[in-house]
Design a protein around this motif. Structure first.
Motif, PDB file in Angstrom:
ATOM      1  N   ASP A 196      -0.791 -34.338  12.289  1.00 48.32           N
ATOM      2  CA  ASP A 196      -2.094 -34.528  12.932  1.00 48.32           C
ATOM      3  C   ASP A 196      -2.061 -35.835  13.735  1.00 48.32           C
ATOM      4  O   ASP A 196      -2.299 -36.901  13.194  1.00 48.32           O
ATOM      5  CB  ASP A 196      -3.196 -34.561  11.880  1.00 48.32           C
ATOM      6  N   ARG A 241      -5.443 -36.045  24.573  1.00 48.15           N
ATOM      7  CA  ARG A 241      -4.727 -35.546  23.393  1.00 48.15           C
ATOM      8  C   ARG A 241      -3.282 -36.017  23.420  1.00 48.15           C
ATOM      9  O   ARG A 241      -2.657 -36.093  24.457  1.00 48.15           O
ATOM     10  CB  ARG A 241      -4.720 -34.016  23.389  1.00 48.15           C
ATOM     11  N   ASP A 272       0.219 -34.764  22.189  1.00 46.14           N
ATOM     12  CA  ASP A 272       0.882 -33.567  21.674  1.00 46.14           C
ATOM     13  C   ASP A 272       2.205 -33.878  20.975  1.00 46.14           C
ATOM     14  O   ASP A 272       2.666 -33.118  20.136  1.00 46.14           O
ATOM     15  CB  ASP A 272       1.138 -32.565  22.801  1.00 46.14           C
ATOM     16  N   ASP A 276       2.332 -32.485  17.312  1.00 47.99           N
ATOM     17  CA  ASP A 276       0.961 -32.317  16.844  1.00 47.99           C
ATOM     18  C   ASP A 276       0.742 -30.953  16.197  1.00 47.99           C
ATOM     19  O   ASP A 276       1.275 -29.935  16.655  1.00 47.99           O
ATOM     20  CB  ASP A 276      -0.026 -32.509  17.993  1.00 47.99           C
ATOM     21  N   SER A 277      -0.067 -30.934  15.168  1.00 45.99           N
ATOM     22  CA  SER A 277      -0.366 -29.701  14.439  1.00 45.99           C
ATOM     23  C   SER A 277      -1.171 -28.705  15.269  1.00 45.99           C
ATOM     24  O   SER A 277      -1.241 -27.528  14.921  1.00 45.99           O
ATOM     25  CB  SER A 277      -1.120 -30.032  13.147  1.00 45.99           C
ATOM     26  N   GLN A 278      -1.773 -29.151  16.359  1.00 48.09           N
ATOM     27  CA  GLN A 278      -2.586 -28.260  17.186  1.00 48.09           C
ATOM     28  C   GLN A 278      -1.767 -27.442  18.189  1.00 48.09           C
ATOM     29  O   GLN A 278      -2.316 -26.588  18.878  1.00 48.09           O
ATOM     30  CB  GLN A 278      -3.654 -29.061  17.936  1.00 48.09           C
ATOM     31  N   LYS A 316       0.066 -24.496  19.260  1.00 48.99           N
ATOM     32  CA  LYS A 316      -0.063 -23.155  18.674  1.00 48.99           C
ATOM     33  C   LYS A 316       1.154 -22.264  18.883  1.00 48.99           C
ATOM     34  O   LYS A 316       1.544 -21.539  17.992  1.00 48.99           O
ATOM     35  CB  LYS A 316      -1.302 -22.445  19.249  1.00 48.99           C
TER      36      LYS A 316
END
Length: 164
Positions: A26, A36, A38, A49-51, A53
């Motif tokens: 995170d 953001r 990344d 980053d965990s975001q 996808k």
């Protein structure tokens, strides 16, 4: 023979370079900031980053962060500094060349990719990342460039012509 996808190949590249990759970290907390983060490279460690996808997103970010390992020196977090911006660009270009490059554009053509979407999918990169790389190559090469028996056109659109 075991087939590795592009992301797995990059993980192997990082390991070969003695860089540890930490996935699903995170990096942004609960912030709603438009800035953001990344990926991050610090002292032979990469955090993703965990975001992120898709594998294609992870691939693009990991390539740039490995690029930092090979091209960056010192703390470059202050992007107001021209040297930091240049190192950021160098790492991004390293990633473009590792994932896309002129020979991969030709390979995509040889595999009958008809448009940017098909090319991005074939190369396993996000379409916007491919577009950024092509824009970078347009800036570097202009209308076209020659590679072996091929002409790669960047303007008006990406196309490849084989010379017999």
């Amino acid at each position: 023979m075991i087939y590795l996808n592009t992301y797995e190949q990059l993980l192997q590249d990082a390991d070969d370079a003695h860089v540890t990759v930490h996935e699903a970290i995170d990096l942004n907390g609960d912030t709603a900031s438009s800035k953001r983060l990344d990926g991050l490279y610090i002292d032979n460690h990469i955090a993703l980053d965990s975001q992120l996808k898709t594998t294609a997103e992870k691939t693009a970010i990991l390539a740039e962060e490995i690029g930092h390992h090979f091209t960056s020196v010192g703390d470059i977090t202050d992007l107001k500094d021209a040297g930091s911006r240049q190192q950021e660009l160098d790492a991004r270009l390293w990633g473009y060349n590792r994932l896309i490059g002129l020979r991969e554009i030709i390979r995509a053509f040889e595999h009958h990719c008809q448009n940017r979407y098909e090319m991005a999918e074939y190369l396993d990169v996000p379409e916007d990342y491919l577009e950024e790389a092509l824009s970078c190559y347009r800036s570097k090469y202009g209308v076209y460039t020659l590679v072996d028996n091929y002409t790669i056109y960047f303007i008006p659109n990406i196309s490849v012509m084989k010379h017999f």
